[in-house]
Design an enzyme around this catalytic site. Structure first.
Site, mmCIF file in Angstrom:
data_model
loop_
_atom_site.group_PDB
_atom_site.id
_atom_site.type_symbol
_atom_site.label_atom_id
_atom_site.label_comp_id
_atom_site.label_asym_id
_atom_site.label_seq_id
_atom_site.Cartn_x
_atom_site.Cartn_y
_atom_site.Cartn_z
ATOM 1 N N HIS A 137 0.840 -1.201 0.000
ATOM 2 C CA HIS A 137 0.000 0.000 0.000
ATOM 3 C C HIS A 137 0.873 1.248 0.000
ATOM 4 O O HIS A 137 1.874 1.334 0.711
ATOM 5 C CB HIS A 137 -0.922 0.001 1.224
ATOM 6 N N HIS A 138 0.492 2.221 -0.831
ATOM 7 C CA HIS A 138 1.301 3.429 -0.968
ATOM 8 C C HIS A 138 1.348 4.240 0.325
ATOM 9 O O HIS A 138 2.289 5.010 0.556
ATOM 10 C CB HIS A 138 0.760 4.297 -2.110
ATOM 11 N N ALA A 139 0.360 4.080 1.177
ATOM 12 C CA ALA A 139 0.409 4.761 2.472
ATOM 13 C C ALA A 139 1.512 4.197 3.346
ATOM 14 O O ALA A 139 2.042 4.884 4.227
ATOM 15 C CB ALA A 139 -0.935 4.633 3.190
ATOM 16 N N ASN A 308 5.839 8.238 3.193
ATOM 17 C CA ASN A 308 6.087 8.987 1.977
ATOM 18 C C ASN A 308 6.833 10.273 2.289
ATOM 19 O O ASN A 308 6.374 11.081 3.093
ATOM 20 C CB ASN A 308 4.751 9.304 1.292
#
Length: 456
Positions: A137-139, A308
């Site tokens: 997941h990009h989170a 991120n």
């Protein structure tokens, strides 16, 4: 449980059936010369072996009752059988057949009730290689964090026969949140923390963003042209990738007096110009790319730098310029101006300025709005630094790494570039309904590189 940062929370809150919010990579390995018929089975057993699991791989997004501001939850255990799977390539076993499998896997949303990752071992390629497709997941991780995890898992030439490990079996460990800590308990004050941090940066962000707009001629919102790339997306994905010798790209950069990253953007620009011209859909105005810029320290080697840490610039791609070398120089000048500004900022200021600059883009991806207004930018082009040395896993040499990313409404194509020690690897992720023939874009990448070599 810890509250998420506002940026990480956006990836969770924006997820849906047609909008999976994970990033991935396809890793191609050449088996060692002495690999026997049971070698792939040995690789598979390593992936499925029980043992300590890194806290990052026990973490999942959590929202009370499925609503509210998301937090991170670290599970005490992980059922590897739910995260690690094995597949065979259908048909003739070509790389194109491999990407058909990857396209199906990349379209599937991660199970929100489990830690936010999967790893798939894919065999049956006609040339004898094996592939590993991994998604997270990009989170939970951006591309730089994912690449650091990869580099810690693989080995160099000197220790290629070291006992192999799976990514979640790393020796380094992230601190596990203490459920008894006031910081981990749900409360209004806990939610206020990330919001207050964002608010504290607003004055600096406004100042920096305004300076950027005045000094860099950064495109104002809604100046990008409307294209076929900027339409609503469906849930199906089209993933593909291709590699070029890195030395060819370096020679073009050296001859033209630009950076390798400038040449990468020029390859994308030339590819898009050719692809859209072929469809009779090339706009008169230049396409604008959002280019993420990593704020990770160059010396980062620990997986503790999860999440991120990115800023963004808007770069005109000069797709209205016919001459490939003039197009490269226009892109290089634009990127030089934008990077010069970010060098003067702290990472927090850069992230806040990027958020302010890209806020109008959020309006164009709201339900029912995609395609109704001119886009803020036409696509995302990312360049994630790859390993500098040849790497191995189970004695197998890493041949290529193809990153896979996230199309969303209004942004039907994502281009992500990385590389091995000797190759430039380009991964494309697109909405299958909008761009079913995306392999043609890579053909135009190839043509553009040859044109730049001849011109420089």
């Amino acid at each position: 449980m810890e509250w998420m940062s506002p940026l990480d929370a956006l990836f969770v809150l924006g997820e849906g059936r047609a909008h999976p919010m994970h990033v991935g990579s396809v890793l191609l390995f050449e088996p060692p010369a002495d690999a026997g018929p049971g070698w792939v089975d040995t690789v598979w057993e390593t992936l499925r072996a029980d043992g300590p699991v890194h806290p990052l791989f026990r973490t999942r997004p959590h929202r009370i009752g499925g609503v509210g501001y998301p937090r991170w939850r670290v599970e005490p255990r992980v059922d590897l059988n739910s995260h690690v799977r094995r597949w065979g390539v259908p048909g003739a076993g070509s790389v194109a057949d491999l990407f058909e499998v990857v396209s199906l896997l990349h379209a599937a949303v991660l199970d929100p009730d489990r830690p936010a990752w999967e790893v798939h071992l894919i065999e049956g390629l006609a040339d004898g290689r094996i592939a590993v497709y991994a998604k997270m997941h990009h989170a939970l991780a951006d591309g730089v964090t994912a690449m650091h995890l990869l580099e810690q898992t693989l080995t160099t030439e000197h220790d290629r026969h070291r006992p192999p490990r799976a990514p979640w079996q790393q020796l380094r460990s992230l601190p596990t949140p203490d459920p008894a800590s006031p910081r981990s308990r749900p409360s209004v004050l806990g939610l206020a923390r990330p919001l207050r941090a964002a608010a504290d940066l607003a004055p600096a962000a406004a100042r920096v963003a305004w300076t950027a707009l005045r000094l860099q001629h950064t495109p104002w919102p809604w100046q990008a042209p409307r294209t076929v790339l900027n339409t609503p997306v469906g849930g199906a994905r089209r993933c593909t990738g291709r590699s070029w010798p890195l030395e060819r790209v370096r020679q073009v950069a050296k001859s033209a007096g630009t950076t390798v990253n400038d040449v990468v953007l020029a390859l994308a620009a030339g590819g898009l110009r050719g692809y859209l011209s072929e469809r009779g859909a090339l706009p008169g105005k230049p396409l604008i790319a959002m280019v993420p810029v990593s704020l990770h320290p160059s010396s980062t080697t620990s997986t503790a730098a999860s999440g991120n840490q990115l800023a963004a610039v808007l770069c005109p791609l000069a797709t209205d310029v016919a001459d490939p070398l003039a197009r490269l120089h226009a892109i290089s000048a634009a990127m030089h101006d934008r990077k010069r500004l970010y060098r003067k900022m702290s990472p927090a200021e850069a992230m806040a300025a990027s958020a302010l600059l890209l806020t109008p883009a959020a309006l164009t991806v709201l339900p029912g709005t995609a395609g109704r207004a001119d886009p803020v930018f036409n696509l995302v082009i990312s360049n994630v630094p790859g390993p500098r040395d040849p790497l191995y896993w189970h004695g197998a040499r890493l041949d290529a790494t193809y990153p896979m990313s996230i199309p969303i409404d209004g942004l039907a194509l994502n281009i992500t570039v990385t590389g091995t020690a000797t190759s430039l690897d380009v991964g494309l992720t697109a909405c299958r309904r909008t761009l079913p023939d995306i392999d043609r874009l890579l053909d135009h990448f190839d043509t553009t590189l040859a044109e730049l070599e001849n011109a420089s």
